[in-house]
Design a protein around this motif. Structure first.
Motif, PDB file in Angstrom:
ATOM      1  N   ASN A   1       0.945  -1.382   0.151  1.00 44.44           N
ATOM      2  CA  ASN A   1       0.238  -0.063  -0.115  1.00 44.44           C
ATOM      3  C   ASN A   1       0.792   1.350   0.020  1.00 44.44           C
ATOM      4  OD1 ASN A   1      -2.707  -1.222   0.391  1.00 44.44           O
ATOM      5  ND2 ASN A   1      -1.481  -2.043   2.292  1.00 44.44           N
ATOM      6  N   GLU A   2       1.915   1.050  -0.792  1.00 48.47           N
ATOM      7  CA  GLU A   2       2.929   2.301  -0.625  1.00 48.47           C
ATOM      8  C   GLU A   2       2.275   3.564  -1.750  1.00 48.47           C
ATOM      9  OE1 GLU A   2       6.798   2.579  -0.567  1.00 48.47           O
ATOM     10  OE2 GLU A   2       6.841   1.448   1.255  1.00 48.47           O
ATOM     11  N   ILE A   3       0.991   3.765  -1.320  1.00 46.10           N
ATOM     12  CA  ILE A   3       0.461   4.829  -2.396  1.00 46.10           C
ATOM     13  C   ILE A   3       0.208   6.034  -1.520  1.00 46.10           C
ATOM     14  CG2 ILE A   3      -1.297   5.458  -3.964  1.00 46.10           C
ATOM     15  CD1 ILE A   3      -1.379   2.890  -4.982  1.00 46.10           C
ATOM     16  N   GLY A   4       0.534   7.177  -1.748  1.00 51.12           N
ATOM     17  CA  GLY A   4       0.180   8.446  -0.933  1.00 51.12           C
ATOM     18  C   GLY A   4      -1.320   8.826  -1.583  1.00 51.12           C
ATOM     19  N   TYR A   5      -2.022   9.163  -0.386  1.00 50.89           N
ATOM     20  CA  TYR A   5      -3.597   9.445  -1.076  1.00 50.89           C
ATOM     21  C   TYR A   5      -3.857  10.912  -0.418  1.00 50.89           C
ATOM     22  CZ  TYR A   5      -8.789   8.689  -1.462  1.00 50.89           C
ATOM     23  OH  TYR A   5      -9.960   8.836  -1.675  1.00 50.89           O
TER      24      TYR A   5
ATOM     25  N   VAL B   1      -1.752  14.535  12.719  1.00 48.94           N
ATOM     26  CA  VAL B   1      -2.283  14.052  11.568  1.00 48.94           C
ATOM     27  C   VAL B   1      -1.304  13.422  10.449  1.00 48.94           C
ATOM     28  CG1 VAL B   1      -3.559  14.976   9.458  1.00 48.94           C
ATOM     29  CG2 VAL B   1      -4.122  15.767  11.795  1.00 48.94           C
ATOM     30  N   VAL B   2      -0.142  14.359  10.606  1.00 53.16           N
ATOM     31  CA  VAL B   2       0.868  13.885   9.342  1.00 53.16           C
ATOM     32  C   VAL B   2       1.624  12.499   9.739  1.00 53.16           C
ATOM     33  CG1 VAL B   2       3.097  14.548   8.408  1.00 53.16           C
ATOM     34  CG2 VAL B   2       1.499  16.287   8.945  1.00 53.16           C
ATOM     35  N   LEU B   3       1.860  12.485  10.997  1.00 53.57           N
ATOM     36  CA  LEU B   3       2.242  11.075  11.584  1.00 53.57           C
ATOM     37  C   LEU B   3       1.364   9.939  11.253  1.00 53.57           C
ATOM     38  CD1 LEU B   3       4.893  10.163  13.059  1.00 53.57           C
ATOM     39  CD2 LEU B   3       3.584  10.173  15.341  1.00 53.57           C
ATOM     40  N   SER B   4       0.338  10.201  11.175  1.00 52.56           N
ATOM     41  CA  SER B   4      -0.777   8.831  10.923  1.00 52.56           C
ATOM     42  C   SER B   4      -0.331   8.430   9.307  1.00 52.56           C
ATOM     43  CB  SER B   4      -2.062   9.384  11.101  1.00 52.56           C
ATOM     44  OG  SER B   4      -2.705  10.179  10.277  1.00 52.56           O
ATOM     45  N   GLY B   5       0.227   9.281   8.460  1.00 52.31           N
ATOM     46  CA  GLY B   5       0.497   8.519   7.067  1.00 52.31           C
ATOM     47  C   GLY B   5       1.693   7.781   7.237  1.00 52.31           C
ATOM     48  N   CYS B   6       2.388   7.527   8.482  1.00 51.10           N
ATOM     49  CA  CYS B   6       3.340   6.338   8.468  1.00 51.10           C
ATOM     50  C   CYS B   6       2.641   5.234   8.980  1.00 51.10           C
ATOM     51  CB  CYS B   6       4.297   6.939   9.590  1.00 51.10           C
ATOM     52  SG  CYS B   6       5.221   8.399   9.041  1.00 51.10           S
ATOM     53  N   LEU B   7       1.433   5.135   9.172  1.00 54.01           N
ATOM     54  CA  LEU B   7       0.837   3.923   9.713  1.00 54.01           C
ATOM     55  C   LEU B   7       1.310   2.852   8.756  1.00 54.01           C
ATOM     56  CD1 LEU B   7      -0.656   3.770  12.145  1.00 54.01           C
ATOM     57  CD2 LEU B   7      -2.747   3.765  10.807  1.00 54.01           C
ATOM     58  N   ASN B   8       1.219   3.080   7.422  1.00 53.91           N
ATOM     59  CA  ASN B   8       1.228   1.549   6.528  1.00 53.91           C
ATOM     60  C   ASN B   8       2.767   0.949   6.692  1.00 53.91           C
ATOM     61  OD1 ASN B   8       2.585   3.721   5.266  1.00 53.91           O
ATOM     62  ND2 ASN B   8       1.464   3.505   3.143  1.00 53.91           N
TER      63      ASN B   8
ATOM     64  N   LEU C   1       2.739  12.331   1.669  1.00 55.35           N
ATOM     65  CA  LEU C   1       4.189  11.939   1.342  1.00 55.35           C
ATOM     66  C   LEU C   1       4.580  10.987   2.441  1.00 55.35           C
ATOM     67  CD1 LEU C   1       5.844  15.382   0.651  1.00 55.35           C
ATOM     68  CD2 LEU C   1       5.216  13.649  -0.950  1.00 55.35           C
ATOM     69  N   CYS C   2       4.278  11.040   3.710  1.00 51.78           N
ATOM     70  CA  CYS C   2       4.816   9.994   4.633  1.00 51.78           C
ATOM     71  C   CYS C   2       4.296   8.566   4.071  1.00 51.78           C
ATOM     72  CB  CYS C   2       4.234  10.227   5.952  1.00 51.78           C
ATOM     73  SG  CYS C   2       5.034  11.593   6.843  1.00 51.78           S
ATOM     74  N   SER C   3       3.433   8.397   3.527  1.00 50.73           N
ATOM     75  CA  SER C   3       3.199   7.014   3.335  1.00 50.73           C
ATOM     76  C   SER C   3       3.596   6.432   1.804  1.00 50.73           C
ATOM     77  CB  SER C   3       1.713   6.789   3.336  1.00 50.73           C
ATOM     78  OG  SER C   3       0.983   7.657   2.562  1.00 50.73           O
ATOM     79  N   THR C   4       4.383   7.383   0.784  1.00 46.62           N
ATOM     80  CA  THR C   4       4.655   6.893  -0.165  1.00 46.62           C
ATOM     81  C   THR C   4       6.274   7.309  -0.699  1.00 46.62           C
ATOM     82  OG1 THR C   4       4.156   6.620  -2.743  1.00 46.62           O
ATOM     83  CG2 THR C   4       3.899   8.793  -1.449  1.00 46.62           C
TER      84      THR C   4
END
Lengths: 274, 236
Positions: B69-73, B91-98, B148-151
């Motif tokens: 799931n390395e897609i930033g959405y 909020v931003v940190l929650s992008g690192c969840l994946n 950006l954190c998630s991809t």
């Protein structure tokens, strides 16, 4: 005041009430933050009314109230979430059907068995005398389970509460966590409903979260603040209930209302000052 | 190999097709815009690309780099968020969840990643702010930092300009261009703003329940469909 509190602790039923009440208040407040923000507070309300029906049927059939209610309430929590998702009947209407329906079934069950009596009154408005020793242990175990679950899943719960679409897209199993929240809510309501009363237990879910949101700006602070408010309100409610011989649930909710008003005022003043 | 490709993909809700025969691919560094009128199936396609909705026929192929799931959405803003008590950093940190896997809590590494994406978007100063008190444009930047954190490879933006004024929109366009060019992240964007889109995007996908155009932006401008759609928008 100290004499009063000393007197309270000399009664075993008061100690039991505190042992059950504090963890339930904690769980209710934590889950409440997520439920309120996800616009799921009606699920808490629906479940608590459903709890009245289940409790009445359990007593009418001479079954152990807690052991009988917990699995059925968990099923009901599943059903309520499912109904919300399928959206053939809208969530709020579905909750209203379940609330009133189970209230009616509960009252029928009671009148056909023991007749309307003091028990019904205590189901609805709560009784400080309701907790047995076994209940205390069961409550302590289950509420610590809910607390641990909440802490372990805290980051996921934040993500799905803030933005379910994003959480799902980045691979968080949102359905799983939604069900965990619903099940935890069901358990918390069952544990608290005989002490607080089925009509009032959902106040424990909604009020602390809303009060905390008046002044806190971070999710973590809201959660911590709600937990503290909830426990303080529970303890002061118990003292009031003991001192004035008022129903436990109503006393606790009244304290919650006072806190809510105070926090709203504080929030208003704070926003004016800035 | 393409980052993401769709081969003859169809989507349907309860037996009625909402988009049919979608066939395109996105390579590293591309900036693809999906345009089309309301109800053309854009949102459904986005859901499909994210793996939230299975196609009823055809295939969506993700390259191995996009596994996990390395897609930033960047989703469309929802009404709940407007009064949500959350800190920007939360909020931003929650992008690192994946990237957490089964771990329950964030590590130092994740916090650093969140800080650096705030920095990349020039909003490090908002770190300690409350999300609901930010302006619409700042909120979009925060959500972009979270994405950006998630991809590392691909960003999917669903109507990022909805509700923003023209100045903020222009700002956000150049920010997205920066992400695309300088960070080497491919972008797929759904937008109604056709004029802006043709200025920045490298590729266009035009949907009208069926796919009516896919190709380079230059070719789109020359095509019949493109000039009609652009012209039609100008009359509004």
């Amino acid at each position: 005041m100290i004499e009063l509190i000393k007197g309270m602790f000399s009664f075993n039923f008061m100690v039991r009430a505190i042992l059950v009440g504090v963890p339930v208040a904690l769980c209710a407040a934590l889950l409440g933050v997520s439920l309120v923000l996800k616009r799921y507070s009606m699920i808490g309300d629906g479940l608590s009314h459903f709890g009245f029906g289940v409790l009445s049927v359990a007593v009418a059939l001479n079954l152990a109230p807690l052991a009988f209610s917990i699995p059925i309430m968990i099923l009901a929590a599943f059903a309520l979430l499912r109904i919300r998702e399928s959206s053939k009947i809208k969530g709020d209407a579905a909750t209203a059907i379940i609330s009133t329906g189970s209230l009616a079934v509960g009252i029928m069950a009671i009148s056909l068995s023991t007749g309307i009596n003091a028990d019904v009154y205590s189901y609805m408005f709560g009784s400080i005398l309701a907790m047995s020793k076994g209940d205390v242990w069961l409550s302590l175990c289950l509420s610590s389970l809910v607390l641990i679950l909440f802490i372990v899943c805290y980051n996921r719960i934040f993500a799905i509460t803030f933005d379910e679409a994003f959480a799902q897209a980045t691979g968080t199993r949102t359905n799983l966590y939604n069900f965990l929240i619903a099940i935890s809510t069901a358990i918390t309501i069952v544990l608290g409903m005989r002490m607080i009363g089925t009509l009032l237990i959902s106040a424990l879910i909604v009020f602390p979260a809303l009060s905390a949101m008046r002044i806190c700006k971070r999710f973590k602070n809201v959660v911590i603040c709600a937990a503290v408010i909830s426990v303080i309100c529970l303890l002061s409610g118990l003292v009031i209930s003991y001192a004035l011989a008022t129903p436990t649930g109503a006393s606790i909710v009244v304290v919650n209302i006072i806190f809510f008003i105070a926090f709203s005022l504080a929030g208003f003043i704070k926003s004016r000052v800035n | 190999m393409a980052l993401l490709s769709c081969r003859h993909v169809c989507f349907a809700y309860e037996s009625s097709h909402v988009c049919e025969n979608i066939d395109f691919e996105i390579n590293e560094g591309d900036y693809l815009c999906i345009v089309g009128e309301n109800g053309a199936g854009k949102s459904t396609l986005i859901k499909g690309l994210l793996g939230l909705k299975a196609p009823c026929s055809g295939k969506i192929i993700r390259s191995p780099e996009l596994r996990g799931n390395e897609i930033g959405y960047l989703p469309q803003q929802t009404s709940t968020q407007s009064d949500f008590p959350a800190g920007v950093f939360e909020v931003v940190l929650s992008g690192c969840l994946n990237s957490l896997g089964p771990r329950p809590f964030y590590r130092k590494k994740d916090r650093d990643k969140a800080l650096s994406s705030l920095e990349k978007l020039g909003i490090l100063n908002l770190k300690d702010c409350c999300y609901r008190e930010l302006s619409g444009g700042q909120q979009q930047r925060v959500l972009l930092a979270r994405a950006l954190c998630s991809t590392k490879k691909l960003l999917l933006l669903d109507e990022p300009f909805a509700g923003l004024d023209p100045l903020v929109t222009a700002d956000l366009y150049s920010l997205i261009e920066h992400i695309n060019r300088d960070m080497g992240i491919s972008v797929i964007m759904v937008s109604h703003d056709i004029k802006g889109v043709v200025k920045y995007a490298s590729h266009i996908l035009h949907l009208k329940t069926v796919q009516i155009f896919f190709g380079k932006t230059e070719d789109y401008l020359k095509s019949d469909i493109g000039s009609r759609f652009l012209g039609g928008q100008a009359d509004d």
